[in-house]
Design an enzyme around this catalytic site. Structure first.
Site, short mmCIF file in Angstrom:
data_model
loop_
_atom_site.label_atom_id
_atom_site.label_comp_id
_atom_site.label_asym_id
_atom_site.label_seq_id
_atom_site.Cartn_x
_atom_site.Cartn_y
_atom_site.Cartn_z
CD GLU A 397 4.88 -4.11 8.28
OE1 GLU A 397 5.33 -4.00 9.43
OE2 GLU A 397 5.10 -5.09 7.55
CB ALA A 399 6.95 1.12 5.72
CB ALA A 605 7.82 -4.57 -4.46
CE LYS A 606 4.82 -4.62 3.93
NZ LYS A 606 5.77 -4.30 4.99
CB SER A 607 3.94 -8.99 -0.41
OG SER A 607 2.88 -8.51 -1.20
#
Length: 611
Positions: A397, A399, A605-607
């Site tokens: 993933e 996005a 941010a993503k993670s």
């Protein structure tokens, strides 16, 4: 959170680093930089902004061409986004070049010591202490110097380091922060995340805590910090890098929303049997513990994973007798109820690298509490540290806003709940056959939901263009879904979206209902529908513009709202999966209508691998 990349081999390091950074830009986009070595000298280039800004700078003013380099894309945690705060960072004599992801918790003390020793600082970052420490303790031997410095650092970090005196090698290490080695033919790679490596290699090794990797053109050596050699066990990754491409879609977010039927199908594959659920990863865990002795279950997650955890609680509450609690990971690591070996902690994280969730896992293990992780990433830190891991197979993933992760996590939690209910002979075991039948058709139901709602949501999203506030209301599971829907609108459309339990509106929030204000009313739970209708009428009496989301054939909602959107009927415990679809699409199209980058929302941010 930031992204680290590295390369050593026979090709141009610059082009590979830029490509890998571009694939990691969901990890950070405040600034980017690279350091390149031609095995004689090292040159540096940094720019504020996205990777594209760095690439443009390099085209205008090229630096040396070399076969070794490190790169970084930054999400600011210490210091504002500026060129000076960008990585790589070096000491004043440019002896050591460092890229860093994480936080050095004792950097203030280290900085004070270095200032007293005559060193000067030019950034606001915690990272700058590292190259100065390397310079201060320089033994003349690159690897030995790194070994001297690492014990001085407290916190969570991943580092890649170059040395001017040894410009033909790089050193990498990890301390509770992901850093992965990729193996090629006479070449090697580094990355904070697997996806950046997939176009180049599928053979990887995650550097473990207490390990140090030395990468040269001829070899990759992994050692403990005390110097003992480690034989890295390579892992072959199955992901197809073509899955990481946009294909016919304009944005990853829409692509990932549309991939949910397949993601759910993969998560269920091999786990749904003729008479129940079998999760191979759980077998050893179940055999080694007496589940009948468990007194409490706690589910822990952050952001979207926290919301899926609340849905998981509702599913477990309906199937088993023991209490189930849900906690925000960042709160759990500091404050929580009693933990013992009679409790079970379920930690949920898409990436398996979320710092708050890892801290919560560490806290649970401190009390000897059994842990189960639910994550998408094999060999992630979470999967390595939990007692047992249930994988969701949604694929990568990219996005920032989680979509297919949410629905896949709930799917995984449903499977786990069924297994636990059977093992514990829970009160809801008689519901399981009907729930199993519903799971078999879940992927098809999600596909139908996408077909039914996509065009209608696209049209409705047009009215959000001039809206700065929107309410989402629901009862029971629909309220939890409202929380997730509001989060999505906040993330990608920058709308002040508020979620409320529908019955609570009259206890204060009704004061904010003004003529024309948009309200999305979720009504997918049959036993709560009549009460939801009454709450909608209260808002309509104040001239709110109400859009209802309900199941096919329900006329009670359509008669009291301005617009209605229908979704397929499914088992009540699975409705939060289907009803998430129109809310995800609304956030996507609203973000597009308002002209925002829906894949890379500002400030996110993503993670997050920092607490």
């Amino acid at each position: 959170m930031s992204g680290i990349v590295g390369y050593i081999g026979k090709h141009s390091a610059q082009s590979i680093l830029i490509d890998c950074l571009r694939r990691l830009d969901y990890r950070g986009y405040d600034s980017a930089g690279i350091a390149i070595s031609n095995f004689h000298e090292i040159q540096l280039r940094k720019e504020k902004g996205r990777v594209e800004d760095l690439e443009a700078s390099l085209q205008l003013e090229p630096i040396i061409n070399g076969n070794l380099g490190i790169g970084h894309t930054r999400w600011a945690s210490h210091g504002t986004p500026t060129i000076s705060n960008s990585h790589p960072l070096c000491d004043e004599e440019e002896r050591f070049f460092v890229v860093h992801n994480g936080i050095i918790e004792n950097y203030q003390q280290l900085k004070k010591f270095l200032l007293e020793e005559g060193y000067h600082f030019h950034t606001d970052t915690d990272t700058e202490v590292i190259p100065h420490l390397l310079a201060h303790y320089d033994t003349g031997h690159f690897e030995e110097t790194v070994r001297e410095v690492i014990p001085l650092l407290k916190g969570t970090f991943a580092l890649a380091i170059l040395s001017k005196n040894d410009p033909n090698q790089m050193i990498a290490l990890s301390q509770n922060n992901p850093l992965i080695i990729g193996f090629g033919q006479d070449e090697a790679y580094l990355s904070s995340d697997i996806p950046a490596l997939l176009p180049y290699t599928k053979d990887i090794y995650p550097i473990k805590n207490g390990e140090l990797a030395v990468l040269t053109q001829t070899a990759v050596e992994v050692k403990t910090l005390s110097g003992d050699k480690v034989t890295p066990k390579r892992v072959h990754i199955q992901w197809n890098h073509e899955e990481l491409e946009l294909q016919q879609y304009e944005h990853y977010m829409l692509k990932e929303i549309m991939e949910q039927p397949e993601a759910i199908k993969r998560t269920l594959k091999g786990r749904l049997t003729e008479d129940g659920v079998a999760i191979p990863e759980l077998e050893g865990f179940l055999h080694s513990r007496n589940l009948q002795s468990f007194e409490k279950i706690m589910i822990v997650g952050s952001g979207t994973s926290y919301h899926s955890g609340i849905i998981g609680k509702k599913i477990l509450d309906s199937l088993i007798e023991i209490p189930v609690e849900v906690a925000i990971a960042s709160e759990f690591s500091c404050e929580h109820s009693t933990l013992t070996d009679k409790h079970l902690v379920i930690v949920v994280s898409q990436s398996g690298e979320t710092a708050d969730t890892l801290s919560a896992l560490k806290e649970a293990k401190k009390y000897g509490t059994p842990t189960i992780a639910i994550t998408n990433h094999w060999k992630s830190t979470l999967s390595r540290q939990a007692d047992c891991t249930i994988y969701t197979y949604e694929g990568q993933e990219l996005a920032v806003a989680a979509t297919k992760a949410y629905t896949s996590q709930i799917t995984g939690l449903v499977l786990l709940a069924i297994v636990l209910a059977k093992q514990m002979n829970g009160r809801g075991v008689e519901q399981i056959p009907v729930l199993l039948d519903a799971l078999h058709s879940l992927s098809e139901d999600v596909e139908k939901c996408l077909i039914m709602t996509q065009d209608a949501i696209d049209q409705f999203a047009q009215i959000t263009n001039d809206q700065e506030k929107i309410f989402i209301v629901g009862r029971g599971s629909d309220y939890v879904l409202a929380l997730e829907g509001a989060l999505k609108l906040q993330e990608v459309a920058y709308i002040h979206a508020d979620a409320y339990a529908a019955g609570e509106m009259k206890h204060g929030t009704m004061a904010l209902i003004t003529p024309g204000i948009p309200v999305i009313a979720l009504a997918t739970q049959h036993h709560l529908r009549e009460k939801t209708v009454n709450n909608i009428k209260e808002m309509k009496a104040r001239d709110a513009y109400v859009v209802g989301i309900t199941t096919i054939g329900d006329d009670s909602i359509s008669s009291v709202v301005d617009e209605v959107m229908y979704i397929p009927e499914a088992h009540p415990l699975l409705m939060p999966i289907l009803a998430a679809i129109p809310l995800q699409l609304l956030a996507y199209y609203a973000g597009c209508v308002r002209g925002y980058n829906v894949d890379r929302p500002r400030n996110l941010a993503k993670s997050l691998t920092v607490e």
